[in-house]
Design a protein around this motif. Structure first.
Motif, PDB file in Angstrom:
ATOM      1  N   HIS A 233       0.874  -1.160   0.000  1.00  0.00           N
ATOM      2  CA  HIS A 233       0.000   0.000   0.000  1.00  0.00           C
ATOM      3  C   HIS A 233       0.918   1.220   0.000  1.00  0.00           C
ATOM      4  O   HIS A 233       1.676   1.427   0.950  1.00  0.00           O
ATOM      5  CB  HIS A 233      -0.873   0.043   1.252  1.00  0.00           C
ATOM      6  N   GLN A 234       0.843   2.046  -1.025  1.00  0.00           N
ATOM      7  CA  GLN A 234       1.712   3.220  -1.074  1.00  0.00           C
ATOM      8  C   GLN A 234       1.195   4.367  -0.208  1.00  0.00           C
ATOM      9  O   GLN A 234       1.990   5.207   0.229  1.00  0.00           O
ATOM     10  CB  GLN A 234       1.865   3.700  -2.519  1.00  0.00           C
ATOM     11  N   LYS A 235      -0.120   4.410   0.002  1.00  0.00           N
ATOM     12  CA  LYS A 235      -0.718   5.487   0.796  1.00  0.00           C
ATOM     13  C   LYS A 235      -1.706   4.884   1.788  1.00  0.00           C
ATOM     14  O   LYS A 235      -2.919   4.922   1.591  1.00  0.00           O
ATOM     15  CB  LYS A 235      -1.433   6.493  -0.109  1.00  0.00           C
ATOM     16  N   LEU A 236      -1.168   4.372   2.879  1.00  0.00           N
ATOM     17  CA  LEU A 236      -2.039   3.787   3.897  1.00  0.00           C
ATOM     18  C   LEU A 236      -3.085   4.782   4.384  1.00  0.00           C
ATOM     19  O   LEU A 236      -4.227   4.425   4.681  1.00  0.00           O
ATOM     20  CB  LEU A 236      -1.210   3.333   5.093  1.00  0.00           C
ATOM     21  N   TYR A 237      -2.681   6.043   4.472  1.00  0.00           N
ATOM     22  CA  TYR A 237      -3.509   7.091   5.056  1.00  0.00           C
ATOM     23  C   TYR A 237      -4.714   7.454   4.197  1.00  0.00           C
ATOM     24  O   TYR A 237      -5.567   8.240   4.617  1.00  0.00           O
ATOM     25  CB  TYR A 237      -2.661   8.337   5.340  1.00  0.00           C
ATOM     26  N   THR A 238      -4.814   6.894   2.998  1.00  0.00           N
ATOM     27  CA  THR A 238      -5.985   7.142   2.148  1.00  0.00           C
ATOM     28  C   THR A 238      -6.951   5.962   2.145  1.00  0.00           C
ATOM     29  O   THR A 238      -8.003   6.034   1.506  1.00  0.00           O
ATOM     30  CB  THR A 238      -5.558   7.424   0.700  1.00  0.00           C
ATOM     31  N   ILE A 239      -6.617   4.885   2.852  1.00  0.00           N
ATOM     32  CA  ILE A 239      -7.430   3.673   2.835  1.00  0.00           C
ATOM     33  C   ILE A 239      -8.448   3.724   3.980  1.00  0.00           C
ATOM     34  O   ILE A 239      -8.060   3.864   5.145  1.00  0.00           O
ATOM     35  CB  ILE A 239      -6.548   2.422   2.966  1.00  0.00           C
ATOM     36  N   PRO A 240      -9.722   3.624   3.663  1.00  0.00           N
ATOM     37  CA  PRO A 240     -10.747   3.662   4.723  1.00  0.00           C
ATOM     38  C   PRO A 240     -10.507   2.573   5.763  1.00  0.00           C
ATOM     39  O   PRO A 240     -10.203   1.423   5.431  1.00  0.00           O
ATOM     40  CB  PRO A 240     -12.052   3.404   3.956  1.00  0.00           C
TER      41      PRO A 240
ATOM     42  N   GLN B 200       3.801 -11.677  25.664  1.00  0.00           N
ATOM     43  CA  GLN B 200       2.443 -11.202  25.897  1.00  0.00           C
ATOM     44  C   GLN B 200       1.711 -11.065  24.573  1.00  0.00           C
ATOM     45  O   GLN B 200       2.331 -11.062  23.499  1.00  0.00           O
ATOM     46  CB  GLN B 200       2.415  -9.898  26.678  1.00  0.00           C
ATOM     47  N   GLU B 201       0.392 -10.947  24.644  1.00  0.00           N
ATOM     48  CA  GLU B 201      -0.437 -10.967  23.447  1.00  0.00           C
ATOM     49  C   GLU B 201      -0.348  -9.681  22.637  1.00  0.00           C
ATOM     50  O   GLU B 201      -0.464  -9.707  21.412  1.00  0.00           O
ATOM     51  CB  GLU B 201      -1.903 -11.224  23.823  1.00  0.00           C
ATOM     52  N   GLU B 202      -0.169  -8.555  23.307  1.00  0.00           N
ATOM     53  CA  GLU B 202      -0.067  -7.261  22.637  1.00  0.00           C
ATOM     54  C   GLU B 202       1.111  -6.489  23.202  1.00  0.00           C
ATOM     55  O   GLU B 202       1.429  -6.612  24.386  1.00  0.00           O
ATOM     56  CB  GLU B 202      -1.343  -6.429  22.832  1.00  0.00           C
ATOM     57  N   ILE B 203       1.723  -5.676  22.343  1.00  0.00           N
ATOM     58  CA  ILE B 203       2.782  -4.784  22.810  1.00  0.00           C
ATOM     59  C   ILE B 203       2.566  -3.405  22.197  1.00  0.00           C
ATOM     60  O   ILE B 203       2.041  -3.277  21.092  1.00  0.00           O
ATOM     61  CB  ILE B 203       4.195  -5.308  22.456  1.00  0.00           C
ATOM     62  N   PRO B 204       2.966  -2.338  22.910  1.00  0.00           N
ATOM     63  CA  PRO B 204       2.854  -0.992  22.349  1.00  0.00           C
ATOM     64  C   PRO B 204       4.039  -0.690  21.433  1.00  0.00           C
ATOM     65  O   PRO B 204       5.170  -1.099  21.705  1.00  0.00           O
ATOM     66  CB  PRO B 204       2.901  -0.106  23.601  1.00  0.00           C
ATOM     67  N   VAL B 205       3.771   0.008  20.326  1.00  0.00           N
ATOM     68  CA  VAL B 205       4.829   0.329  19.372  1.00  0.00           C
ATOM     69  C   VAL B 205       4.688   1.762  18.871  1.00  0.00           C
ATOM     70  O   VAL B 205       3.618   2.373  18.970  1.00  0.00           O
ATOM     71  CB  VAL B 205       4.816  -0.634  18.161  1.00  0.00           C
ATOM     72  N   ASN B 206       5.771   2.280  18.319  1.00  0.00           N
ATOM     73  CA  ASN B 206       5.749   3.559  17.625  1.00  0.00           C
ATOM     74  C   ASN B 206       5.269   3.338  16.187  1.00  0.00           C
ATOM     75  O   ASN B 206       5.082   2.197  15.752  1.00  0.00           O
ATOM     76  CB  ASN B 206       7.115   4.242  17.675  1.00  0.00           C
ATOM     77  N   SER B 207       5.104   4.399  15.438  1.00  0.00           N
ATOM     78  CA  SER B 207       4.604   4.278  14.066  1.00  0.00           C
ATOM     79  C   SER B 207       5.074   5.467  13.257  1.00  0.00           C
ATOM     80  O   SER B 207       4.687   6.605  13.543  1.00  0.00           O
ATOM     81  CB  SER B 207       3.074   4.201  14.069  1.00  0.00           C
ATOM     82  N   LEU B 208       5.927   5.205  12.252  1.00  0.00           N
ATOM     83  CA  LEU B 208       6.518   6.290  11.465  1.00  0.00           C
ATOM     84  C   LEU B 208       6.593   5.893   9.997  1.00  0.00           C
ATOM     85  O   LEU B 208       7.648   5.933   9.367  1.00  0.00           O
ATOM     86  CB  LEU B 208       7.919   6.637  11.987  1.00  0.00           C
ATOM     87  N   HIS B 209       5.465   5.493   9.414  1.00  0.00           N
ATOM     88  CA  HIS B 209       5.493   5.023   8.033  1.00  0.00           C
ATOM     89  C   HIS B 209       4.182   5.361   7.340  1.00  0.00           C
ATOM     90  O   HIS B 209       3.114   5.314   7.945  1.00  0.00           O
ATOM     91  CB  HIS B 209       5.735   3.512   7.983  1.00  0.00           C
ATOM     92  N   GLY B 210       4.280   5.690   6.066  1.00  0.00           N
ATOM     93  CA  GLY B 210       3.098   5.974   5.262  1.00  0.00           C
ATOM     94  C   GLY B 210       2.704   4.825   4.374  1.00  0.00           C
ATOM     95  O   GLY B 210       1.642   4.848   3.743  1.00  0.00           O
ATOM     96  N   GLN B 211       3.577   3.801   4.291  1.00  0.00           N
ATOM     97  CA  GLN B 211       3.325   2.644   3.446  1.00  0.00           C
ATOM     98  C   GLN B 211       3.297   1.383   4.297  1.00  0.00           C
ATOM     99  O   GLN B 211       3.790   1.371   5.429  1.00  0.00           O
ATOM    100  CB  GLN B 211       4.404   2.530   2.360  1.00  0.00           C
ATOM    101  N   GLY B 212       2.733   0.319   3.743  1.00  0.00           N
ATOM    102  CA  GLY B 212       2.657  -0.932   4.475  1.00  0.00           C
ATOM    103  C   GLY B 212       2.359  -2.085   3.544  1.00  0.00           C
ATOM    104  O   GLY B 212       1.991  -1.892   2.376  1.00  0.00           O
ATOM    105  N   ILE B 213       2.507  -3.288   4.059  1.00  0.00           N
ATOM    106  CA  ILE B 213       2.313  -4.481   3.241  1.00  0.00           C
ATOM    107  C   ILE B 213       0.858  -4.610   2.801  1.00  0.00           C
ATOM    108  O   ILE B 213      -0.061  -4.531   3.610  1.00  0.00           O
ATOM    109  CB  ILE B 213       2.756  -5.742   4.005  1.00  0.00           C
ATOM    110  N   LYS B 214       0.670  -4.842   1.505  1.00  0.00           N
ATOM    111  CA  LYS B 214      -0.644  -5.120   0.935  1.00  0.00           C
ATOM    112  C   LYS B 214      -0.811  -6.630   0.748  1.00  0.00           C
ATOM    113  O   LYS B 214      -1.706  -7.249   1.314  1.00  0.00           O
ATOM    114  CB  LYS B 214      -0.816  -4.386  -0.392  1.00  0.00           C
TER     115      LYS B 214
END
Length: 264
Positions: A139-146, A183-197
């Protein structure tokens, strides 16, 4: 096969050497090859490895020579995006920096490292390279995906605020990575506009964000350690137990490679 190395390996007589590919940067009219200190620090301090930096601007003629000298491969994040033509798409973010020299170095590097059985750890762009090398797309523009959250950092904020934990990732149950994180969940940072499709061939997800985005991957059919994560565990790793566990696991896998070489 589990990606966590066994403690039964004989102690090695040297530290593991890990290849890190560098990226392009221009300063005052000069072309540089660079690597950020924040990526190297946990490799040295928590993985217990020695980094070797490979310039990506001279092609891949010496790729096998580089790999013959190392015990693992560590692919970092960067400010550049992967060339979308490498996964069959037009470039939807022409305003973003690209680094085609790194693309054309790292994708063959991944294939060669896997074929040689070397441990491989990818962060952010490094995880995305892992996916694209194996035929996946992005996904080149995650921020545009509903339905997708905003995964980009706020450039107007301080660096500490940009790298603060902002969402949870949930582990895929009963995986080696879930056991490693403890543990089942961990907190993370987030600094990316793209992601795996679409996942590349053989890749499987190890964790997802709250919006369903794949946040961690591995190659379960490969015997060696393989891990890619979308967030930035290198940031202030010494203060983050989950980051420490990841780098220690990678370092242990590289030490196992050293032991195997010494026992041949």
């Amino acid at each position: 096969m589990s990606n966590i190395s066994s403690n039964s390996s004989k102690p090695s007589t040297r530290k593991p050497v890990v290849l890190m590919s560098m990226g392009a940067q221009e300063r005052a009219g000069h072309e540089y090859q660079v690597m950020t200190k924040k990526y190297m620090r946990p490799l040295v301090e928590h993985a217990g490895c020695v980094p070797v930096l490979a310039p990506t601007c001279f092609g891949i003629d010496d790729l096998k020579l580089y790999l013959s000298m190392v015990d693992g491969v560590y692919l970092t994040g960067a400010g550049s995006n992967i060339d979308p033509s490498l996964y069959g798409q037009e470039n939807l973010t022409p305003e973003k920096t690209q680094d085609q020299d790194r693309d054309h170095f790292d994708l063959p590097l991944i294939h060669a490292a896997l074929a040689m059985g070397l441990p491989l750890f990818g962060i952010c762009r490094g995880m995305q390279e892992f996916n694209v090398a194996l035929g996946g797309d992005m996904h080149q523009k995650l921020y545009t995906i509903p339905g997708m959250r905003e995964h980009r950092e706020d450039y107007s904020a301080s660096v500490a605020q940009q790298y603060a934990d902002v969402h949870q990732v949930r582990m895929v149950p009963d995986t080696w990575f879930a056991k490693l994180m403890q543990q089942e969940e961990i907190p993370v940072n987030s600094l990316h506009g793209q992601g795996i499709k679409t996942l590349g061939k053989g890749l499987q997800a190890l964790a997802h964000a709250e919006d369903g985005l794949i946040e961690a991957v591995h190659l379960p059919e490969q015997q060696q350690f393989t891990l890619g994560v979308q967030w930035h565990p290198e940031w202030q790793a010494a203060q983050n137990p989950f980051s420490i566990r990841m780098f220690q696991a990678f370092g242990d896998a590289c030490r196992q490679t050293v032991a195997q070489k010494l026992n041949r």
